[in-house]
Write a protein that holds these residues in place. Structure first.
Motif, PDB file in Angstrom:
ATOM      1  N   LEU A  71      36.101  39.365 -31.795  1.00 51.99           N
ATOM      2  CA  LEU A  71      35.113  40.331 -32.279  1.00 51.99           C
ATOM      3  C   LEU A  71      34.091  39.650 -33.201  1.00 51.99           C
ATOM      4  CD1 LEU A  71      37.591  43.209 -33.188  1.00 51.99           C
ATOM      5  CD2 LEU A  71      36.072  43.127 -31.209  1.00 51.99           C
ATOM      6  N   GLU A  72      33.961  38.341 -33.107  1.00 51.63           N
ATOM      7  CA  GLU A  72      33.097  37.584 -34.005  1.00 51.63           C
ATOM      8  C   GLU A  72      31.629  37.982 -33.879  1.00 51.63           C
ATOM      9  OE1 GLU A  72      34.880  33.288 -34.848  1.00 51.63           O
ATOM     10  OE2 GLU A  72      34.388  33.571 -32.722  1.00 51.63           O
ATOM     11  N   PHE A  73      30.935  37.894 -35.003  1.00 54.15           N
ATOM     12  CA  PHE A  73      29.488  38.053 -35.081  1.00 54.15           C
ATOM     13  C   PHE A  73      28.981  39.352 -34.455  1.00 54.15           C
ATOM     14  CE2 PHE A  73      30.501  33.545 -35.359  1.00 54.15           C
ATOM     15  CZ  PHE A  73      30.013  33.288 -36.633  1.00 54.15           C
ATOM     16  N   ASN A  74      29.660  40.436 -34.805  1.00 54.97           N
ATOM     17  CA  ASN A  74      29.211  41.779 -34.456  1.00 54.97           C
ATOM     18  C   ASN A  74      28.698  42.429 -35.733  1.00 54.97           C
ATOM     19  OD1 ASN A  74      29.672  42.613 -31.538  1.00 54.97           O
ATOM     20  ND2 ASN A  74      31.575  41.552 -31.995  1.00 54.97           N
ATOM     21  N   LYS A  75      28.664  43.731 -35.773  1.00 56.10           N
ATOM     22  CA  LYS A  75      28.197  44.457 -36.954  1.00 56.10           C
ATOM     23  C   LYS A  75      29.291  45.362 -37.496  1.00 56.10           C
ATOM     24  CE  LYS A  75      23.465  44.273 -35.339  1.00 56.10           C
ATOM     25  NZ  LYS A  75      22.302  45.007 -34.855  1.00 56.10           N
ATOM     26  N   LEU A  76      30.533  44.952 -37.319  1.00 60.80           N
ATOM     27  CA  LEU A  76      31.665  45.760 -37.764  1.00 60.80           C
ATOM     28  C   LEU A  76      31.684  45.849 -39.285  1.00 60.80           C
ATOM     29  CD1 LEU A  76      34.388  44.305 -35.380  1.00 60.80           C
ATOM     30  CD2 LEU A  76      33.265  46.525 -35.195  1.00 60.80           C
ATOM     31  N   GLN A  77      31.855  47.072 -39.778  1.00 53.50           N
ATOM     32  CA  GLN A  77      31.963  47.285 -41.216  1.00 53.50           C
ATOM     33  C   GLN A  77      33.298  47.909 -41.591  1.00 53.50           C
ATOM     34  OE1 GLN A  77      28.549  49.392 -42.669  1.00 53.50           O
ATOM     35  NE2 GLN A  77      27.166  47.769 -42.076  1.00 53.50           N
ATOM     36  N   LYS A  78      33.958  48.541 -40.627  1.00 49.18           N
ATOM     37  CA  LYS A  78      35.244  49.177 -40.895  1.00 49.18           C
ATOM     38  C   LYS A  78      36.125  49.036 -39.665  1.00 49.18           C
ATOM     39  CE  LYS A  78      37.483  53.477 -42.174  1.00 49.18           C
ATOM     40  NZ  LYS A  78      37.340  54.883 -42.509  1.00 49.18           N
ATOM     41  N   LEU A  79      37.360  48.620 -39.881  1.00 46.40           N
ATOM     42  CA  LEU A  79      38.357  48.605 -38.815  1.00 46.40           C
ATOM     43  C   LEU A  79      39.279  49.784 -39.084  1.00 46.40           C
ATOM     44  CD1 LEU A  79      39.024  44.770 -38.607  1.00 46.40           C
ATOM     45  CD2 LEU A  79      37.655  46.178 -37.075  1.00 46.40           C
ATOM     46  N   GLU A  80      39.104  50.841 -38.318  1.00 49.30           N
ATOM     47  CA  GLU A  80      39.809  52.100 -38.547  1.00 49.30           C
ATOM     48  C   GLU A  80      41.286  52.016 -38.188  1.00 49.30           C
ATOM     49  OE1 GLU A  80      37.832  55.559 -36.953  1.00 49.30           O
ATOM     50  OE2 GLU A  80      35.953  54.462 -36.889  1.00 49.30           O
ATOM     51  N   GLY A  81      42.076  52.933 -38.778  1.00 50.51           N
ATOM     52  CA  GLY A  81      43.476  53.060 -38.418  1.00 50.51           C
ATOM     53  C   GLY A  81      43.588  53.307 -36.923  1.00 50.51           C
ATOM     54  N   GLY A  82      44.476  52.603 -36.266  1.00 50.07           N
ATOM     55  CA  GLY A  82      44.663  52.760 -34.827  1.00 50.07           C
ATOM     56  C   GLY A  82      43.750  51.882 -33.994  1.00 50.07           C
ATOM     57  N   ALA A  83      42.876  51.097 -34.638  1.00 50.92           N
ATOM     58  CA  ALA A  83      41.962  50.233 -33.884  1.00 50.92           C
ATOM     59  C   ALA A  83      42.724  49.226 -33.026  1.00 50.92           C
ATOM     60  CB  ALA A  83      41.010  49.504 -34.830  1.00 50.92           C
ATOM     61  N   PHE A  84      43.897  48.805 -33.481  1.00 51.79           N
ATOM     62  CA  PHE A  84      44.692  47.829 -32.736  1.00 51.79           C
ATOM     63  C   PHE A  84      45.997  48.442 -32.222  1.00 51.79           C
ATOM     64  CE2 PHE A  84      41.582  44.948 -33.793  1.00 51.79           C
ATOM     65  CZ  PHE A  84      41.357  44.908 -35.155  1.00 51.79           C
ATOM     66  N   GLN A  85      46.029  49.755 -32.150  1.00 55.40           N
ATOM     67  CA  GLN A  85      47.196  50.491 -31.651  1.00 55.40           C
ATOM     68  C   GLN A  85      47.532  50.052 -30.230  1.00 55.40           C
ATOM     69  OE1 GLN A  85      46.485  54.722 -31.781  1.00 55.40           O
ATOM     70  NE2 GLN A  85      47.625  55.029 -29.907  1.00 55.40           N
ATOM     71  N   GLY A  86      48.798  49.795 -29.969  1.00 61.97           N
ATOM     72  CA  GLY A  86      49.252  49.432 -28.626  1.00 61.97           C
ATOM     73  C   GLY A  86      49.082  47.971 -28.281  1.00 61.97           C
ATOM     74  N   LEU A  87      48.521  47.175 -29.190  1.00 62.98           N
ATOM     75  CA  LEU A  87      48.280  45.757 -28.912  1.00 62.98           C
ATOM     76  C   LEU A  87      49.422  44.903 -29.457  1.00 62.98           C
ATOM     77  CD1 LEU A  87      44.452  45.572 -29.729  1.00 62.98           C
ATOM     78  CD2 LEU A  87      45.584  46.194 -27.580  1.00 62.98           C
ATOM     79  N   SER A  88      50.631  45.209 -29.029  1.00 57.70           N
ATOM     80  CA  SER A  88      51.817  44.544 -29.575  1.00 57.70           C
ATOM     81  C   SER A  88      51.897  43.064 -29.226  1.00 57.70           C
ATOM     82  CB  SER A  88      53.085  45.255 -29.107  1.00 57.70           C
ATOM     83  OG  SER A  88      53.179  45.209 -27.695  1.00 57.70           O
ATOM     84  N   LYS A  89      51.175  42.611 -28.208  1.00 61.50           N
ATOM     85  CA  LYS A  89      51.200  41.196 -27.822  1.00 61.50           C
ATOM     86  C   LYS A  89      50.031  40.411 -28.401  1.00 61.50           C
ATOM     87  CE  LYS A  89      53.828  41.880 -23.603  1.00 61.50           C
ATOM     88  NZ  LYS A  89      53.883  41.690 -22.159  1.00 61.50           N
ATOM     89  N   LEU A  90      49.172  41.072 -29.188  1.00 60.01           N
ATOM     90  CA  LEU A  90      48.003  40.410 -29.762  1.00 60.01           C
ATOM     91  C   LEU A  90      48.450  39.308 -30.717  1.00 60.01           C
ATOM     92  CD1 LEU A  90      44.879  40.513 -29.851  1.00 60.01           C
ATOM     93  CD2 LEU A  90      45.113  41.934 -31.890  1.00 60.01           C
ATOM     94  N   LYS A  91      48.009  38.089 -30.441  1.00 60.43           N
ATOM     95  CA  LYS A  91      48.372  36.931 -31.267  1.00 60.43           C
ATOM     96  C   LYS A  91      47.171  36.368 -32.022  1.00 60.43           C
ATOM     97  CE  LYS A  91      52.588  36.838 -29.789  1.00 60.43           C
ATOM     98  NZ  LYS A  91      53.583  37.472 -30.596  1.00 60.43           N
ATOM     99  N   VAL A  92      45.966  36.484 -31.428  1.00 62.63           N
ATOM    100  CA  VAL A  92      44.773  35.887 -32.026  1.00 62.63           C
ATOM    101  C   VAL A  92      43.699  36.959 -32.152  1.00 62.63           C
ATOM    102  CG1 VAL A  92      42.973  34.134 -31.768  1.00 62.63           C
ATOM    103  CG2 VAL A  92      45.307  33.648 -30.983  1.00 62.63           C
ATOM    104  N   LEU A  93      43.196  37.134 -33.383  1.00 70.22           N
ATOM    105  CA  LEU A  93      42.129  38.083 -33.653  1.00 70.22           C
ATOM    106  C   LEU A  93      41.043  37.352 -34.425  1.00 70.22           C
ATOM    107  CD1 LEU A  93      40.901  40.946 -33.839  1.00 70.22           C
ATOM    108  CD2 LEU A  93      42.276  41.274 -35.915  1.00 70.22           C
ATOM    109  N   TRP A  94      39.860  37.263 -33.826  1.00 69.62           N
ATOM    110  CA  TRP A  94      38.719  36.616 -34.475  1.00 69.62           C
ATOM    111  C   TRP A  94      37.751  37.681 -34.950  1.00 69.62           C
ATOM    112  CZ3 TRP A  94      38.864  33.414 -29.549  1.00 69.62           C
ATOM    113  CH2 TRP A  94      39.622  32.263 -29.725  1.00 69.62           C
ATOM    114  N   VAL A  95      37.446  37.688 -36.254  1.00 66.66           N
ATOM    115  CA  VAL A  95      36.504  38.658 -36.816  1.00 66.66           C
ATOM    116  C   VAL A  95      35.440  37.992 -37.688  1.00 66.66           C
ATOM    117  CG1 VAL A  95      38.048  40.656 -36.699  1.00 66.66           C
ATOM    118  CG2 VAL A  95      38.085  39.176 -38.716  1.00 66.66           C
ATOM    119  N   THR A  96      35.339  36.693 -37.649  1.00 66.50           N
ATOM    120  CA  THR A  96      34.363  35.959 -38.456  1.00 66.50           C
ATOM    121  C   THR A  96      32.946  36.450 -38.178  1.00 66.50           C
ATOM    122  OG1 THR A  96      35.771  34.009 -38.421  1.00 66.50           O
ATOM    123  CG2 THR A  96      33.460  33.642 -38.946  1.00 66.50           C
TER     124      THR A  96
END
Length: 126
Positions: A71-96
């Protein structure tokens, strides 16, 4: 240039790259529909530099195989509750390169690079 998120993908698609600044100009409903149209087989999703201003709860919840989310270099200002719901295998999250900062009571991560960000809130249930 891509201006909308595709509504269909080939069977067995496991890597999706949607790097297009115009995607963030779509309505919230169009972005949600587009992300929910991603195939459940997706293991890597790259929406860097797409101008996304939000990632709503459950928009990616059907991606149970997702391991890498960029999700790098977007305009995200808030990561809401449930944004990553169901992503139990997620290992790498890029938000720079977004616009967030971590606040007291926000979600905690084992390792997270928060450089060049100004997101105002990361909900503890994200």
């Amino acid at each position: 240039k891509m201006k909308t998120i595709p509504a269909a993908y080939p069977d067995g698609t496991d890597c999706v790259f949607l790097q297009a600044p115009g995607l963030g100009k779509q309505s919230t409903e169009a972005i949600q529909r587009g992300l929910q149209a991603l195939p459940a087989s997706t293991k890597r999703l790259d929406v860097a530099e797409s101008g996304l201003g939000q990632l709503g709860p459950g928009w990616l919840s059907h991606l149970s195989e997702l391991r890498v989310l960029n999700l790098e270099f977007n305009k995200l200002q808030k990561l809401e509750g449930g944004a990553f719901q169901g992503l139990s295998k997620l290992k790498v999250l890029w938000v720079t390169g977004n616009h967030y900062t971590l606040e007291d009571g926000a979600a905690t991560f084992k390792r997270m690079d928060g450089s060049k960000n100004m997101i105002t809130t990361v909900d503890k249930d994200a």
